[in-house]
Enzyme design. Structure first.
Site, PDB file in Angstrom:
ATOM      1  CB  SER A 114      -1.055  -0.004   1.186  1.00  0.00           C
ATOM      2  OG  SER A 114      -1.706   1.166   1.037  1.00  0.00           O
ATOM      3  CG  HIS A 115       0.925   3.722   3.526  1.00  0.00           C
ATOM      4  ND1 HIS A 115       0.104   2.632   3.875  1.00  0.00           N
ATOM      5  CD2 HIS A 115       1.726   4.344   4.411  1.00  0.00           C
ATOM      6  CE1 HIS A 115       0.317   2.512   5.406  1.00  0.00           C
ATOM      7  NE2 HIS A 115       1.468   3.265   5.427  1.00  0.00           N
ATOM      8  CG  ASP A 278      -3.040   4.011  -1.231  1.00  0.00           C
ATOM      9  OD1 ASP A 278      -3.826   3.760  -2.258  1.00  0.00           O
ATOM     10  OD2 ASP A 278      -2.728   3.362  -0.232  1.00  0.00           O
ATOM     11  CG  ASP A 280      -3.400  -0.509  -1.706  1.00  0.00           C
ATOM     12  OD1 ASP A 280      -3.151   0.585  -1.447  1.00  0.00           O
ATOM     13  OD2 ASP A 280      -4.018  -1.267  -0.911  1.00  0.00           O
ATOM     14  CG  ASP A 282      -6.351   0.955   0.000  1.00  0.00           C
ATOM     15  OD1 ASP A 282      -5.466   1.821  -0.189  1.00  0.00           O
ATOM     16  OD2 ASP A 282      -6.201   0.200   0.646  1.00  0.00           O
ATOM     17  NE  ARG A 283      -3.413   4.723   3.371  1.00  0.00           N
ATOM     18  CZ  ARG A 283      -2.604   4.935   4.286  1.00  0.00           C
ATOM     19  NH1 ARG A 283      -2.276   6.054   4.314  1.00  0.00           N
ATOM     20  NH2 ARG A 283      -2.317   3.912   5.061  1.00  0.00           N
ATOM     21  CE  LYS A 377      -7.066   2.568   3.298  1.00  0.00           C
ATOM     22  NZ  LYS A 377      -6.811   1.248   4.100  1.00  0.00           N
TER      23      LYS A 377
HETATM   24  C1  VG1 Z   1      -2.276   2.768   8.380  1.00  0.00           C
HETATM   25  C2  VG1 Z   1      -3.272   3.648   8.802  1.00  0.00           C
HETATM   26  C3  VG1 Z   1      -4.775   2.728   8.921  1.00  0.00           C
HETATM   27  C4  VG1 Z   1      -4.722   2.141   7.517  1.00  0.00           C
HETATM   28  C5  VG1 Z   1      -3.776   1.022   7.252  1.00  0.00           C
HETATM   29  C6  VG1 Z   1      -3.892   0.372   5.889  1.00  0.00           C
HETATM   30  O1  VG1 Z   1      -2.192   1.759   9.419  1.00  0.00           O
HETATM   31  O2  VG1 Z   1      -3.005   4.239   9.881  1.00  0.00           O
HETATM   32  O3  VG1 Z   1      -5.697   3.658   9.004  1.00  0.00           O
HETATM   33  O4  VG1 Z   1      -6.070   1.365   7.649  1.00  0.00           O
HETATM   34  O5  VG1 Z   1      -2.298   1.959   7.234  1.00  0.00           O
HETATM   35  O6  VG1 Z   1      -3.785   1.268   4.932  1.00  0.00           O
HETATM   36  P1  VG1 Z   1      -1.273   1.865  10.770  1.00  0.00           P
HETATM   37  O7  VG1 Z   1      -1.485   0.708  11.562  1.00  0.00           O
HETATM   38  O8  VG1 Z   1       0.206   1.986  10.198  1.00  0.00           O
HETATM   39  O9  VG1 Z   1      -1.582   2.901  11.303  1.00  0.00           O
HETATM   40  V1  VG1 Z   1      -3.203   1.132   3.468  1.00  0.00           V
HETATM   41  O10 VG1 Z   1      -3.749   2.141   2.322  1.00  0.00           O
HETATM   42  O11 VG1 Z   1      -1.539   1.231   3.787  1.00  0.00           O
HETATM   43  O12 VG1 Z   1      -3.461  -0.422   3.166  1.00  0.00           O
HETATM   44 CO    CO Z   2      -3.607   1.413   0.335  1.00  0.00          CO
END
Ligand code: VG1
Ligand code: CO
Length: 541
Positions: A114-115, A278, A280, A282-283, A377
């Site tokens: 993801s991010h 982002d 993948d 979803d953001r 998301k």
């Molecule tokens: C982070 C975000 C959370 C989100 C998760 C996955 O998690 O705070 O809100 O659901 O990333 O998003 P953490 O545990 O690092 O705070 V994604 O778009 O990176 O799959």
């Molecule tokens: Co993501």
């Protein structure tokens, strides 16, 4: 073609975090590492996988293609009879969710961190989504983890790599592998939810927008939908080609990482609307001309306005937000007379509420917004909903935000991340904080008075499961709040997240000024400098 049973031994570090298993690429490159985790997923699915459909795809980052090939062979060897894979091995997370639901698949393997940054020195990740299309529940994630600790063999085939770039069906062992267009079905789903004709008319009328796909998976989706189907001018979507290292971008859409977009949107030549997504897909990040819209405000505004879009014309059953997300959406829910649920961080906690029809819309402060159309998301969906609301009301985005604050007041908000902190020190901070909670109420800190505090625990209203220790909440009598938790997606050391917010009726005050006492109180209470040795957060969003 032969089915191979390969002996293996467990790895001790395959515990999924907030969203699947994320590690440095070099960790995933160890022999048998990917195979062990995939086999643990398939073992956890159990005998139901025989004859079932599986979806496979990822965000295109480094290792994506290789791991797709491994997953295809293993899925066929494990008895799945149909495997849907996005062309080129690509599927955005929301598109994968939609495909699982539409195809009646038993689940999906989504390859993404993801991010997190990509490339050979970056991160890789594997998530498992269940039959409802959403992330593996806490229980399923725990079962997969348990299986990784005892695994002693995995199943695969001795077949060569498949061609993933040509649409169509091919036999692989006992499975039919279908290479599908990753965008087509997703675009069709969007057409049911928002009014494409209305948005097309908006663009035809000269509306200008910039969408930054950050060289990640949303590029092909945004090009097809925004430029081809909705007629946005060529060049509306930038960084549209998914690259294995995201072109060096950090594909986490926030004002710091999407700096170029921010400069444009704050400048004299700003188009009417700016957005980014982002790794993948979803953001979403939303920027109005001259005004960054916090994800918490965006969720609240979408909740207040969604009924204007065809997919939500009947109104919302309820809404939900993750605990650290600001309370802006709570105010909208109260005004609409619908329930608002507060869940732990991570999309997996929304799935039951969506499945049960308790909520229609939900979101997180980290730029995640979604609805009951999938169980993830959905970045581009949020952007399309914004566009449809703008088209329906004729109101400019920045005016809509200000009108929202006028009516509901403003939840000033910031998140301070302390990245790559020593893991033991971060644990120590949280432990010390938890130890303090009993004596905190009534104390005055940095001019604020603590009115309540707890370590957030969530009881799922549908299945009764309890998730404890989800973050420490400190409420202040001055209508402010600080939340502390450790990230579950990082791959180096620990990341401390401190979420800060304060409600004011006036909405024209400088954010830094409004939040200054909350920041000071949070720092004092958690003794951030003493525990982490950091004077400042690494990133403020
Ligand atoms: C982070 C975000 C959370 C989100 C998760 C996955 O998690 O705070 O809100 O659901 O990333 O998003 P953490 O545990 O690092 O705070 V994604 O778009 O990176 O799959
Ligand atoms: Co993501």
């Amino acid at each position: 073609m032969r089915t191979l049973t390969i002996p293996t031994t467990p790895f001790g570090d395959q515990k999924p975090g907030t969203s699947g298993l994320r590690k440095k690429v070099v960790v995933f490159q160890q022999p048998r590492y990917v195979e062990n985790f995939l086999q643990a997923i398939f073992d956890t699915v159990g005998p139901a996988r025989q004859g079932a459909t599986l979806v496979i795809g990822g965000d295109g980052r480094f290792l994506n293609r290789e791991v797709v090939q491994v997953a295809l062979r293993m899925a066929a060897a494990n008895g799945f009879s149909r495997v849907l894979v996005g062309r080129g091995g690509l599927l955005s997370t929301p598109a994968a969710s939609a495909m699982i639901r539409a195809s009646g698949a038993i689940g999906g393997v989504v390859l993404s961190a993801s991010h997190n940054p990509g490339g050979p020195d970056g991160d890789f990740g594997i998530k498992f989504n269940m039959a409802h299309g959403g992330p593996a529940s806490e229980e399923a994630s725990a079962a997969i983890h348990r299986r990784t600790t005892t695994i002693d063999q995995y199943l695969t085939l001795d077949t060569p790599d498949m061609d993933l770039d040509v649409l169509g069906e091919t036999r692989l062992g006992g499975a039919q592998v279908v290479v599908v267009d990753p965008v087509a079905d997703y675009a069709a789903l969007m057409r049911k939810l928002v009014d494409f004709d209305r948005i097309r008319a908006l663009f035809a009328g000269g509306f200008r927008m910039r969408f930054d796909a950050m060289s990640a998976v949303t590029g092909p989706y945004a090009l097809e939908i925004l430029e081809r189907q909705l007629g946005a001018p060529a060049g509306t979507v930038v960084n549209a080609v998914p690259l294995t290292d995201f072109g060096g971008h950090h594909p986490d859409p926030n004002p710091v990482n999407a700096a170029e977009l921010m400069v444009l949107m704050m400048g004299p030549d700003a188009p009417d609307f700016g957005a980014a997504s982002d790794g993948d897909g979803d953001r979403n990040m939303i920027v109005a001309p001259g005004l960054f819209v916090t994800p918490s405000d965006s969720l609240a505004i979408l909740a207040a306005q969604a009924h204007r879009a065809p997919g939500y014309a009947a109104g919302l059953a309820g809404v939900a937000r993750s605990m650290p997300t600001s309370r802006a959406v709570d105010r909208v829910a109260a005004a609409l007379g619908i329930p608002c649920y507060e869940t732990p961080t991570g999309w997996k906690f929304f799935a039951n509420l969506l499945d049960a029809g308790r909520i229609t819309l939900c979101g997180e402060e980290s730029a995640g917004t979604g609805s009951n159309h999938v169980r993830e998301k959905d970045g581009l969906w949020a952007v399309l909903l914004w566009l449809d609301i703008i088209a329906a009301t004729g109101q400019r985005a920045e005016a809509m935000v200000r009108a929202h604050w006028d009516r509901h007041g403003r939840d000033y908000y910031a998140r301070h991340d302390y990245e790559e902190v020593d893991a033991a020190a971060a644990q120590g901070l949280m432990q010390a904080l938890r130890g303090k909670l009993d004596g905190l109420v009534g104390q005055r800190v940095a001019g604020l008075t603590v009115s309540a505090c707890d370590d957030f625990a969530y009881t799922d209203p549908i299945d009764g499961s309890v998730s404890a220790q989800q973050g420490v909440r400190v409420h202040f009598a001055e209508d402010a709040r600080a939340v502390f938790r450790l990230s579950g997606t990082g791959t180096v050391g620990a990341t401390l997240r401190v979420y800060l917010e304060r409600f004011e009726r006036r909405h024209d005050l400088p954010v830094a000024e409004v939040l200054a006492p909350v920041i000071a109180a949070a720092s004092d209470i958690a003794e951030i400098v003493r525990h982490t040795g950091r004077q400042e957060p690494s990133i403020i969003t």
